[in-house]
Design a protein around this motif. Structure first.
Motif, short mmCIF file in Angstrom:
data_model
loop_
_atom_site.label_atom_id
_atom_site.label_comp_id
_atom_site.label_asym_id
_atom_site.label_seq_id
_atom_site.Cartn_x
_atom_site.Cartn_y
_atom_site.Cartn_z
N LYS A 31 4.98 -3.58 6.63
CA LYS A 31 4.49 -2.11 6.76
C LYS A 31 5.72 -1.80 5.77
CE LYS A 31 6.44 -0.12 11.34
NZ LYS A 31 6.63 0.09 12.43
N GLY A 32 4.87 -0.12 5.77
CA GLY A 32 5.21 0.51 4.66
C GLY A 32 4.90 0.48 3.63
N MET A 33 4.62 -0.75 3.33
CA MET A 33 4.84 -1.29 1.59
C MET A 33 3.42 -0.60 0.83
SD MET A 33 7.57 -2.75 1.22
CE MET A 33 7.32 -3.43 -0.21
N LYS A 34 2.55 -0.55 1.57
CA LYS A 34 1.21 -0.19 0.86
C LYS A 34 1.64 1.58 0.03
CE LYS A 34 -2.85 -2.04 1.80
NZ LYS A 34 -3.34 -2.30 2.57
N LYS A 35 1.98 1.64 0.52
CA LYS A 35 2.18 3.82 -0.15
C LYS A 35 3.37 3.77 -1.42
CE LYS A 35 3.14 8.71 1.24
NZ LYS A 35 2.90 9.19 2.35
N ILE A 36 4.07 2.31 -0.93
CA ILE A 36 5.35 1.87 -2.58
C ILE A 36 4.71 1.37 -3.10
CG2 ILE A 36 7.41 1.16 -3.13
CD1 ILE A 36 8.35 1.85 0.13
N TYR A 79 -5.61 1.31 -3.93
CA TYR A 79 -6.86 2.51 -3.24
C TYR A 79 -7.29 1.56 -2.19
CZ TYR A 79 -10.36 6.47 -3.85
OH TYR A 79 -11.51 7.16 -3.43
N ASP A 80 -7.80 0.58 -3.05
CA ASP A 80 -9.35 0.30 -2.31
C ASP A 80 -8.52 -0.83 -0.75
OD1 ASP A 80 -11.42 0.97 -4.36
OD2 ASP A 80 -10.53 -0.85 -5.19
N SER A 81 -8.17 -0.83 -0.87
CA SER A 81 -7.29 -1.45 0.57
C SER A 81 -7.00 -1.02 2.01
CB SER A 81 -6.15 -2.81 0.58
OG SER A 81 -5.05 -1.33 -0.38
N MET A 82 -6.37 0.88 1.02
CA MET A 82 -6.05 1.93 2.16
C MET A 82 -7.53 2.32 3.07
SD MET A 82 -4.15 4.02 -0.09
CE MET A 82 -2.25 3.88 -0.93
N LEU A 83 -8.78 1.97 2.95
CA LEU A 83 -9.56 1.85 3.72
C LEU A 83 -9.79 2.06 4.65
CD1 LEU A 83 -12.75 3.46 2.82
CD2 LEU A 83 -13.51 1.02 2.55
N ASN A 84 -9.06 0.56 5.30
CA ASN A 84 -9.06 0.13 6.67
C ASN A 84 -8.30 1.23 7.06
OD1 ASN A 84 -9.82 -2.14 4.77
ND2 ASN A 84 -10.39 -2.98 6.95
N ASP A 85 -7.29 1.98 6.86
CA ASP A 85 -6.42 2.71 6.90
C ASP A 85 -6.92 4.10 7.50
OD1 ASP A 85 -4.60 1.04 7.93
OD2 ASP A 85 -3.95 0.97 5.10
N MET A 150 -3.58 12.36 -1.70
CA MET A 150 -3.46 11.10 -1.47
C MET A 150 -2.10 10.39 -0.92
SD MET A 150 -5.81 8.37 -0.06
CE MET A 150 -5.71 6.31 -0.69
N LEU A 151 -1.23 10.62 -1.58
CA LEU A 151 0.12 10.82 -1.63
C LEU A 151 0.40 11.14 -0.21
CD1 LEU A 151 1.57 10.72 -4.47
CD2 LEU A 151 1.03 8.41 -3.33
N LYS A 152 0.24 12.98 0.49
CA LYS A 152 0.56 13.81 1.35
C LYS A 152 0.33 12.96 2.63
CE LYS A 152 2.01 17.62 -0.90
NZ LYS A 152 1.40 19.37 -0.98
N THR A 153 -1.10 12.71 2.24
CA THR A 153 -1.62 12.53 4.35
C THR A 153 -1.82 10.95 4.45
OG1 THR A 153 -3.49 12.30 2.72
CG2 THR A 153 -3.31 14.54 3.94
N TYR A 154 -1.68 9.90 3.61
CA TYR A 154 -1.76 8.42 3.85
C TYR A 154 -1.06 7.97 4.30
CZ TYR A 154 -2.28 3.52 3.23
OH TYR A 154 -2.62 1.93 4.34
N ARG A 155 -1.36 6.79 6.15
CA ARG A 155 -0.42 6.31 6.94
C ARG A 155 -0.44 5.14 6.67
NH1 ARG A 155 2.33 10.59 5.25
NH2 ARG A 155 2.49 11.74 6.84
#
Length: 371
Positions: A31-36, A79-85, A150-155
């Protein structure tokens, strides 16, 4: 000697990314690590890109290039792994295709700007070293600029809850995932199929430069051919995303692989520069489709909360495939004395890939019926 050192650097980059990918991917699933992780890899990659412009000794440049390339590749994995989110399963094909499409056309902007700076260094009254330094800075600036939205909007919506000793626990999860991949026939077969057909795609891209040079194209001509491929890939990637609304993703991927079989056969009979430009256009037509739809199809069949880990495995297949195909072509060409026979081996990669992919599709459909 320079080519040998460069090849060694590429090999080291490939091995490092293959080893780090699943590990970092597993940790980023918490939790919360992907963006970091994504932000960190981008920051290091951008810094390395800028510093490349100040490296005037070849060993320093090669080391900085390797570091930059490693973190660039790692950032793409996250980046690719963010697709599900960021989207639903119904829109996944179109979103993935739009991502590749705008990536293709967006990369043309710094490419053209840097090309003008380097080729026009004399007219601008600057040295080639300064022109290269400016070009690296322009590339880094564009990388940052395009990453900010991307950094501003990704959750991160899909995740694994954090546990004590997260690093050690991530290694344990990787071991379980490897065992699960072998049991999960659909994922295992897709990864195997992807390894073969994406190997063919990368080999055609890598061999294109050698072919163009053999046909008499200078470095400027080769760069323009690359630019044409990127421009053609833009609308075609969007088209494949829209076609995915009407046709099943697996059918479109199959069409792309079959089209690449035709492209590989055409590459065997290349004789003129005109044919080379035609090849560049055909590659652009299907390159975006096969990459974007493969990404979205894979995202649909893996556990969403472990996307980082599983995309790390996919990255191993992609990176491993990035040099094996070229090696096969080189060996066969050397043994037979005919580069066309070497290129013909690419067809085998695509055929094996499409057969395995259709078997994987059957497994996915069977699982859906059983569930």
């Amino acid at each position: 000697q320079a080519t040998a050192y460069y090849s060694m650097a590429i090999a080291v980059i490939t091995i490092v990314v293959a080893l780090l990918g699943p590990v970092c991917g597993a940790i980023s699933d918490h939790k919360g690590m992907k963006k970091i992780f994504f932000t960190t890899t981008v920051a290091v990659g951008v810094s390395g890109c800028i510093l490349n412009g100040f490296a005037y000794q070849w060993i320093a440049f090669l080391l900085l290039f390797a570091v930059t390339k490693i973190f660039y590749n790692m950032s793409l994995m996250f980046y690719d792994s963010m697709l599900n989110d960021i989207t639903t399963e119904e829109r996944m094909d179109e979103v993935s295709s739009q991502g590749y499409a705008w990536g293709y056309i967006g990369s043309c902007v710094p490419f053209v700007v840097c090309l003008m700076i380097v080729l026009g260094a004399g007219k601008l009254g600057i040295s080639m070293e300064l022109a290269m330094g400016i070009s690296f800075f322009v590339t880094a600036a564009w990388w940052v600029l395009m990453t900010v939205p991307m950094l501003k909007t990704y959750r991160q919506k899909n995740y694994v809850e954090r546990k004590p000793h997260a690093f050690r626990e991530s290694f344990a999860r990787i071991g379980k995932t490897f065992l699960n991949v072998r049991k999960e026939k659909k994922i295992f077969l897709f990864l195997l199929a992807f390894f073969f057909y994406i190997d063919g795609v990368y080999t055609i891209i890598d061999m294109a430069t050698a072919y163009g040079s053999a046909l008499g194209l200078d470095s400027t001509g080769l760069l323009l051919a690359l630019l044409v491929t990127q421009i053609v890939a833009f609308p075609c990637a969007i088209l494949f995303g829209r076609l995915a609304r009407r046709f099943r993703t697996e059918h479109l991927i199959t069409v792309c692989v079959v089209a690449y079989i035709g492209i590989a056969l055409f590459a065997c009979v290349l004789r003129t520069q005109t044919q080379f430009w035609i090849l560049a256009i055909f590659v652009g037509m299907f390159q975006g489709g096969i990459q974007a739809l493969s990404r979205s199809y894979y995202a649909k069949i893996i556990p969403a909360e472990q996307s980082g880990e599983y995309f790390g495995l996919l990255d191993i297949c992609g990176k491993g495939a990035s040099f094996i195909g070229t090696a096969i072509v080189s060996v066969v060409s050397q043994l037979t004395g005919d580069i066309n026979k070497g290129v013909a081996m690419i067809v085998v990669l695509f055929v094996v890939g499409v057969v395995l992919f259709r078997i994987a599709v059957t497994c996915v459909q069977k699982n859906k019926i059983e569930s």
